[in-house]
Design an enzyme around this catalytic site. Structure first.
Site, PDB file in Angstrom:
ATOM      1  N   TYR A 117      -0.679   4.767  10.472  1.00 17.44           N
ATOM      2  CA  TYR A 117      -0.753   3.705  11.769  1.00 17.44           C
ATOM      3  C   TYR A 117       0.535   3.134  12.659  1.00 17.44           C
ATOM      4  O   TYR A 117       1.760   3.776  11.686  1.00 17.44           O
ATOM      5  CB  TYR A 117      -0.936   2.397  10.796  1.00 17.44           C
ATOM      6  N   ASP A 155     -22.739 -13.270  18.053  1.00 17.79           N
ATOM      7  CA  ASP A 155     -22.501 -11.595  18.372  1.00 17.79           C
ATOM      8  C   ASP A 155     -23.066 -12.105  20.236  1.00 17.79           C
ATOM      9  O   ASP A 155     -23.802 -12.866  20.497  1.00 17.79           O
ATOM     10  CB  ASP A 155     -23.193 -10.022  18.191  1.00 17.79           C
ATOM     11  N   GLU A 197      -5.231   4.507  13.856  1.00 16.81           N
ATOM     12  CA  GLU A 197      -5.557   3.071  14.415  1.00 16.81           C
ATOM     13  C   GLU A 197      -6.367   4.502  16.038  1.00 16.81           C
ATOM     14  O   GLU A 197      -7.649   3.571  16.590  1.00 16.81           O
ATOM     15  CB  GLU A 197      -4.834   2.512  14.927  1.00 16.81           C
ATOM     16  N   HIS A 240       0.261   1.841  16.293  1.00 13.45           N
ATOM     17  CA  HIS A 240       0.105   0.839  17.750  1.00 13.45           C
ATOM     18  C   HIS A 240       1.808   0.808  18.381  1.00 13.45           C
ATOM     19  O   HIS A 240       2.486  -0.635  18.728  1.00 13.45           O
ATOM     20  CB  HIS A 240       0.302  -0.627  16.654  1.00 13.45           C
ATOM     21  N   ASP A 243      -5.717 -10.888  14.222  1.00  9.36           N
ATOM     22  CA  ASP A 243      -4.032  -9.313  14.955  1.00  9.36           C
ATOM     23  C   ASP A 243      -3.824  -8.885  16.254  1.00  9.36           C
ATOM     24  O   ASP A 243      -3.554  -8.079  16.720  1.00  9.36           O
ATOM     25  CB  ASP A 243      -4.012  -8.599  13.597  1.00  9.36           C
ATOM     26  N   LYS A 301       2.455   1.973   6.836  1.00  4.78           N
ATOM     27  CA  LYS A 301       2.971   1.445   8.409  1.00  4.78           C
ATOM     28  C   LYS A 301       3.121   2.399   9.501  1.00  4.78           C
ATOM     29  O   LYS A 301       4.099   3.243   9.027  1.00  4.78           O
ATOM     30  CB  LYS A 301       3.679   0.024   8.536  1.00  4.78           C
ATOM     31  N   MET A 350      -4.307  -9.008   6.010  1.00  2.00           N
ATOM     32  CA  MET A 350      -5.625  -9.221   5.077  1.00  2.00           C
ATOM     33  C   MET A 350      -5.502  -8.321   3.563  1.00  2.00           C
ATOM     34  O   MET A 350      -5.059  -8.933   3.050  1.00  2.00           O
ATOM     35  CB  MET A 350      -6.448 -10.213   5.113  1.00  2.00           C
ATOM     36  N   LEU A 372     -13.793  -8.776  18.351  1.00  2.00           N
ATOM     37  CA  LEU A 372     -12.966  -7.389  19.338  1.00  2.00           C
ATOM     38  C   LEU A 372     -13.497  -7.480  20.145  1.00  2.00           C
ATOM     39  O   LEU A 372     -14.697  -6.660  20.427  1.00  2.00           O
ATOM     40  CB  LEU A 372     -12.589  -6.294  17.989  1.00  2.00           C
ATOM     41  N   ARG A 387       0.567  -0.891  -0.170  1.00  2.00           N
ATOM     42  CA  ARG A 387      -0.209   0.097  -0.322  1.00  2.00           C
ATOM     43  C   ARG A 387       1.136   1.375   0.052  1.00  2.00           C
ATOM     44  O   ARG A 387       2.141   0.798  -0.180  1.00  2.00           O
ATOM     45  CB  ARG A 387      -0.965  -0.031   1.132  1.00  2.00           C
TER      46      ARG A 387
HETATM   47  N1  LIG Z   1      -6.710 -10.044  10.048  1.00  2.66           N
HETATM   48  C1  LIG Z   1      -6.406  -9.076   9.250  1.00  2.66           C
HETATM   49  O1  LIG Z   1      -6.366  -8.394   8.677  1.00  2.66           O
HETATM   50  C2  LIG Z   1      -7.569  -7.810  10.140  1.00  2.66           C
HETATM   51  C3  LIG Z   1      -7.723  -6.628   9.508  1.00  2.66           C
HETATM   52  C4  LIG Z   1      -8.947  -5.956   9.982  1.00  2.66           C
HETATM   53  C5  LIG Z   1      -9.624  -6.393  10.753  1.00  2.66           C
HETATM   54  N2  LIG Z   1      -9.142  -7.339  11.884  1.00  2.66           N
HETATM   55  C6  LIG Z   1      -9.540  -7.733  13.030  1.00  2.66           C
HETATM   56  O2  LIG Z   1     -10.830  -8.030  12.990  1.00  2.66           O
HETATM   57  C7  LIG Z   1     -11.686  -8.419  14.618  1.00  2.66           C
HETATM   58  C8  LIG Z   1     -12.640  -7.563  14.474  1.00  2.66           C
HETATM   59  O3  LIG Z   1     -13.184  -6.056  13.831  1.00  2.66           O
HETATM   60  P1  LIG Z   1     -14.197  -5.134  13.541  1.00  2.66           P
HETATM   61  O4  LIG Z   1     -13.613  -4.080  12.907  1.00  2.66           O
HETATM   62  O5  LIG Z   1     -15.243  -6.002  12.687  1.00  2.66           O
HETATM   63  O6  LIG Z   1     -14.293  -4.931  15.198  1.00  2.66           O
HETATM   64  P2  LIG Z   1     -15.506  -4.635  15.915  1.00  2.66           P
HETATM   65  O7  LIG Z   1     -15.375  -3.723  17.056  1.00  2.66           O
HETATM   66  O8  LIG Z   1     -16.410  -3.657  14.566  1.00  2.66           O
HETATM   67  O9  LIG Z   1     -16.975  -5.477  15.922  1.00  2.66           O
HETATM   68  C9  LIG Z   1     -16.425  -7.170  16.947  1.00  2.66           C
HETATM   69  C10 LIG Z   1     -17.629  -7.548  16.759  1.00  2.66           C
HETATM   70  O10 LIG Z   1     -17.507  -8.908  18.296  1.00  2.66           O
HETATM   71  C11 LIG Z   1     -18.751  -8.646  18.988  1.00  2.66           C
HETATM   72  N3  LIG Z   1     -17.796  -9.494  19.848  1.00  2.66           N
HETATM   73  C12 LIG Z   1     -16.602  -9.798  21.416  1.00  2.66           C
HETATM   74  N4  LIG Z   1     -16.665 -10.233  21.762  1.00  2.66           N
HETATM   75  C13 LIG Z   1     -17.972 -11.670  21.281  1.00  2.66           C
HETATM   76  C14 LIG Z   1     -17.665 -13.000  21.606  1.00  2.66           C
HETATM   77  N5  LIG Z   1     -17.112 -13.475  22.914  1.00  2.66           N
HETATM   78  N6  LIG Z   1     -18.102 -13.306  20.735  1.00  2.66           N
HETATM   79  C15 LIG Z   1     -19.171 -12.685  20.074  1.00  2.66           C
HETATM   80  N7  LIG Z   1     -19.169 -11.696  19.428  1.00  2.66           N
HETATM   81  C16 LIG Z   1     -18.360 -10.461  19.767  1.00  2.66           C
HETATM   82  C17 LIG Z   1     -18.646  -7.518  19.060  1.00  2.66           C
HETATM   83  O11 LIG Z   1     -20.287  -7.846  20.172  1.00  2.66           O
HETATM   84  C18 LIG Z   1     -18.246  -6.408  18.319  1.00  2.66           C
HETATM   85  O12 LIG Z   1     -19.590  -7.066  17.322  1.00  2.66           O
HETATM   86  C19 LIG Z   1     -10.386  -7.167  15.213  1.00  2.66           C
HETATM   87  O13 LIG Z   1      -9.582  -8.251  15.527  1.00  2.66           O
HETATM   88  C20 LIG Z   1      -9.081  -6.606  14.288  1.00  2.66           C
HETATM   89  O14 LIG Z   1      -8.016  -6.034  15.157  1.00  2.66           O
HETATM   90  C21 LIG Z   1      -7.905  -7.955  11.554  1.00  2.66           C
END
Ligand SMILES: NC(=O)c1ccc[n+]([C@@H]2O[C@H](COP(=O)([O-])OP(=O)(O)OC[C@H]3O[C@@H](n4cnc5c(N)ncnc54)[C@H](O)[C@@H]3O)[C@@H](O)[C@H]2O)c1
Length: 371
Positions: free
Chosen positions: A94, A198, A118, A96, A270, A75, A301, A240, A15
């Site tokens: 970003y 959820d 972030e 972190h 992550d 980054k 991803m 999350l 990126r």
């Molecule tokens: N791997 C990657 O490249 C990448 C990229 C972007 C985001 N992410 C990760 O994806 C994850 C989700 O991000 P997001 O933006 O959707 O967050 P978000 O806050 O929008 O959504 C998270 C959801 O998880 C729910 N939740 C919390 N604890 C729970 C449980 N025990 N059981 C069921 N649901 C539960 C919350 O109520 C919420 O609706 C984060 O860890 C984020 O860092 C990873």
């Protein structure tokens, strides 16, 4: 203001911090833009696109860092880049910082003003500069999961949408936030039968209001989760808990209840991942097998679709970048409390409490800094 954008140097990062459109807008606002030669190539933007947008091309990162009042990146700055930051310079990217003491100490020592994507917030309590990458990762999850399910990749050999006479794949998404909702929509669009779990009832009410004809919702109790996971062809982890490691929701033992060759896509990797058996993988070697269940756990991803990700990130960062350039960081942060939340380091001081707590470093309140 002179705005500089160097080439990203973190491994496998394609990126770029500024799109040609962002450069064009900055120039229209009366600023000058300095782009390192080749910075946009990985995202499909050659130097000529920036030149037509009115930017100048610099041969090296050192030229960009030396010539710019504000550095816009993707980054966190790597060790060599941090050495080129100077007092009074703005860094917008970003960061972190909480798990990264070396970077935090270097930014403090540099005297720069560092604003982290972030931690910028919005009026709904969301994170507007993180959301675009969650949207990308969410939409990618069923796509990579479908590939993981293919027989040649160790998967169950199930087609997402089925065919006439053969039922579709069953997809379970744990966490119905930004990632989960985008994942569920795409999986359903591919023809799969989708359930989103959820723990937030308001969130499930919202999902049910908008998407009840597309996917089902279920409360994420341990019992419901275990039952649905055992029947699933694909499970997508998308939970999350802000500021915390992801909770482990599926144990290794539970893999034994799953269908052989089922796919796990742990987007929450992550934050440590929400499956006991998750460990971070790379785009070069994305999947591995534990007890016959195929795991996809790539921590960055959005890097797989660098062009879409760059444009999505640029759309979100541009208004903030323009405010910083037009008004200077202090006035821009004074006018916008959500941007002020992005201030992590200023003139040798740490200004973000959660990072200070994580690293045991004294913090000066950002409100005090802008007075
Ligand atoms: N791997 C990657 O490249 C990448 C990229 C972007 C985001 N992410 C990760 O994806 C994850 C989700 O991000 P997001 O933006 O959707 O967050 P978000 O806050 O929008 O959504 C998270 C959801 O998880 C729910 N939740 C919390 N604890 C729970 C449980 N025990 N059981 C069921 N649901 C539960 C919350 O109520 C919420 O609706 C984060 O860890 C984020 O860092 C990873």
């Amino acid at each position: 203001m002179k705005i500089g954008c160097p080439t990203e140097i973190k491994p496998q990062e394609f990126r770029v911090g500024m799109t040609p459109n962002a450069a064009r807008e900055a120039v229209a606002h009366g600023h000058s833009v300095l782009i390192q030669s080749g910075a946009g190539v990985g995202a499909g933007f050659p130097d000529e696109d920036y030149v037509s947008a009115g930017a100048e091309i610099a041969a090296t990162a050192a030229d960009v860092f030396a010539g710019a009042d504000m550095i816009v990146k993707v980054k966190e700055p790597q060790a060599g880049e941090r050495k080129m930051l100077r007092e009074g310079q703005i860094l917008f990217t970003y960061l972190h910082l909480a798990p990264d003491r070396a970077q935090t100490e270097d930014l403090i020592a540099s005297g720069c003003t560092a604003i982290a994507y972030e931690t910028v917030t919005d009026r709904n309590g969301g994170l507007p500069l993180l959301a675009p990458m969650s949207e990308v990762a969410g939409k990618l999850a069923p796509q990579v999961g479908a590939w993981t399910l293919q027989k040649a990749n160790g998967g169950r050999g199930v087609l997402m949408g089925g065919v006439p006479g053969v039922g579709p794949a069953k997809v379970v998404v744990i966490g119905g936030g930004v990632v989960g909702t985008h994942a569920a929509r795409v999986a359903a669009g591919m023809g799969a039968q989708v359930t989103v779990l959820d723990r937030s009832l308001p969130r499930m009410r919202y999902l049910d209001d908008i998407y009840s004809s597309i996917f089902k919702t279920s409360y994420a109790s341990a019992g419901n989760t275990a039952e649905l996971v055992a029947e699933a062809d694909m499970v997508i982890g998308a939970v999350l808990i802000p500021g915390a490691a992801a909770p482990k929701l599926i144990s290794r033992e539970q893999l034994g209840t799953m269908k052989p060759g089922a796919a796990i896509v742990d987007v929450a990797i992550d934050q440590g991942g929400c499956f006991e058996t998750s460990k971070a993988t790379t785009h070069q070697d994305p999947i591995y097998d534990v007890d016959g269940i195929m795991h996809y756990c790539v921590a960055n991803m959005p890097g797989a679709v660098a062009r879409t990700s760059t444009i999505a990130l640029g759309n979100a960062t541009m208004p903030f970048m323009l405010a910083l350039a037009d008004k200077g960081w202090k006035q821009a942060c004074a006018d916008d409390p959500h941007l002020l939340e992005g201030l992590n380091v200023h003139a040798g001081k740490l200004t973000y409490f959660a990072v200070g707590k994580a690293l045991g470093i004294d913090v000066t309140s950002p409100q005090v800094i802008i007075k």
